[in-house]
Design a protein around this motif. Structure first.
Motif, mmCIF file in Angstrom:
data_model
loop_
_atom_site.group_PDB
_atom_site.id
_atom_site.type_symbol
_atom_site.label_atom_id
_atom_site.label_comp_id
_atom_site.label_asym_id
_atom_site.label_seq_id
_atom_site.Cartn_x
_atom_site.Cartn_y
_atom_site.Cartn_z
ATOM 1 N N SER A 1 2.485 5.066 0.277
ATOM 2 C CA SER A 1 2.059 5.583 1.045
ATOM 3 C C SER A 1 2.696 7.328 0.974
ATOM 4 C CB SER A 1 2.022 5.098 2.225
ATOM 5 O OG SER A 1 0.970 4.380 2.754
ATOM 6 N N ASP B 1 0.641 -1.135 0.281
ATOM 7 C CA ASP B 1 -0.164 0.181 0.443
ATOM 8 C C ASP B 1 1.101 1.471 0.077
ATOM 9 O OD1 ASP B 1 -2.163 1.945 0.564
ATOM 10 O OD2 ASP B 1 -2.714 1.620 2.516
ATOM 11 N N GLN C 1 -0.070 12.508 2.999
ATOM 12 C CA GLN C 1 -0.541 11.761 4.546
ATOM 13 C C GLN C 1 -1.395 12.669 5.753
ATOM 14 O OE1 GLN C 1 0.426 7.765 4.912
ATOM 15 N NE2 GLN C 1 -1.117 7.719 6.829
ATOM 16 N N LYS D 1 -2.766 7.917 -0.770
ATOM 17 C CA LYS D 1 -2.974 6.452 -0.686
ATOM 18 C C LYS D 1 -3.560 5.802 -1.850
ATOM 19 C CE LYS D 1 -1.994 4.683 3.902
ATOM 20 N NZ LYS D 1 -1.494 4.234 4.537
ATOM 21 N N ARG E 1 4.465 9.710 2.811
ATOM 22 C CA ARG E 1 3.360 10.419 3.964
ATOM 23 C C ARG E 1 3.094 11.711 4.489
ATOM 24 N NH1 ARG E 1 1.747 5.481 6.389
ATOM 25 N NH2 ARG E 1 3.623 3.839 6.161
ATOM 26 N N PRO F 1 -6.339 9.690 5.645
ATOM 27 C CA PRO F 1 -6.044 9.602 4.821
ATOM 28 C C PRO F 1 -6.624 10.175 3.104
ATOM 29 C CG PRO F 1 -5.599 7.907 6.153
ATOM 30 C CD PRO F 1 -6.980 8.732 6.477
#
Length: 236
Positions: free
Chosen positions: A53, A51, A58, A71, A55, A67
């Motif tokens: 991501s 998954d 996010q 994502k 950050r 999120p």
């Protein structure tokens, strides 16, 4: 700092999340929960999953939206779906949950799977990949049966082919942390890849591979590699 205005541009804290996921086999009608006693009848098989991501994105959008853009840009799974019949030989007793979950989430049968998991990273110019994580699916607190029963308890319907992911699989030791966020302690320390290469988060050109298998007596059940390479963001 959240006091500063946001910066629009490519992520500078691109990350992985070591996960597994299961495909729904048989679904349920809208408004009819799947009871935990029958949850296994709706779980067809499993894959490895990354998954990906961002950050920094996010963290900024998390309050109040949760999120979303951090994502939604990519998910990678392994090439074959391994049926549960092939994985149940690796079942172990479920973790003791304290406090005890509500009755709709309780099941006595073992549905925690001992599946060895590994993450490697190979950057541009590196002659070979570096192993950055060694974990196990058995570290998950909630079982897949609990996950599916909770997801549908309000009457939410699932359909054949729906994919439900586990969340990050991290164990008790630093080598078992399933994301760069944890491995680099939010970017405060570097992860040594050998040969002078280090990372806090991912860079363009990095190739990340997740592998995994259940180990039986003289045999293994594997998944095939879950592999992806980071390409530069589009420039406008």
């Amino acid at each position: 700092s959240y006091a500063k205005p946001p910066v629009f541009g490519p992520s500078r804290q691109l990350d992985i999340e070591l996960e597994m996921a299961f495909f729904v086999g048989g679904g349920n009608q809208l408004g009819e929960p799947i009871p935990i006693e029958k949850a296994h009848e709706h779980i067809f098989g499993m894959v490895l999953m990354n998954d990906w991501s961002a950050r920094d994105i996010q963290a900024w959008e998390y309050v109040p939206l949760g999120p979303f853009l951090g994502k939604n840009f990519g998910t990678t799974i392994s090439p074959w779906v391994i049926p549960m019949e092939a994985l149940l030989p690796f079942a172990e007793p479920n973790p003791i949950q304290d406090p005890e979950p509500l009755p709709y989430l309780q099941h006595p049968d073992a549905y925690t799977l001992n599946i060895n998991l590994f993450v490697s990273l190979k950057g541009q110019g590196m002659s070979e990949a570096a192993n950055i994580c060694k974990s196990n699916f058995k570290y998950m607190y909630w079982t897949m049966k609990q996950q599916l029963a909770h997801h549908t308890v309000s009457g939410c319907n699932v359909r054949p082919g729906d994919l439900l992911a586990s969340g990050t699989i991290s164990g008790p030791d630093p080598e078992s942390f399933g994301s760069m966020l944890e491995l680099s302690w939010r970017g405060s320390k570097s992860v040594d890849l050998g040969g002078g290469e280090t990372r806090t988060f991912l860079r363009d050109g990095d190739e990340v591979t997740i592998t995994g298998y259940g180990q039986g007596d003289g045999y293994r059940v594997g998944f095939g590699p879950c592999m992806g390479t980071i390409l530069p963001a589009l420039q406008h």
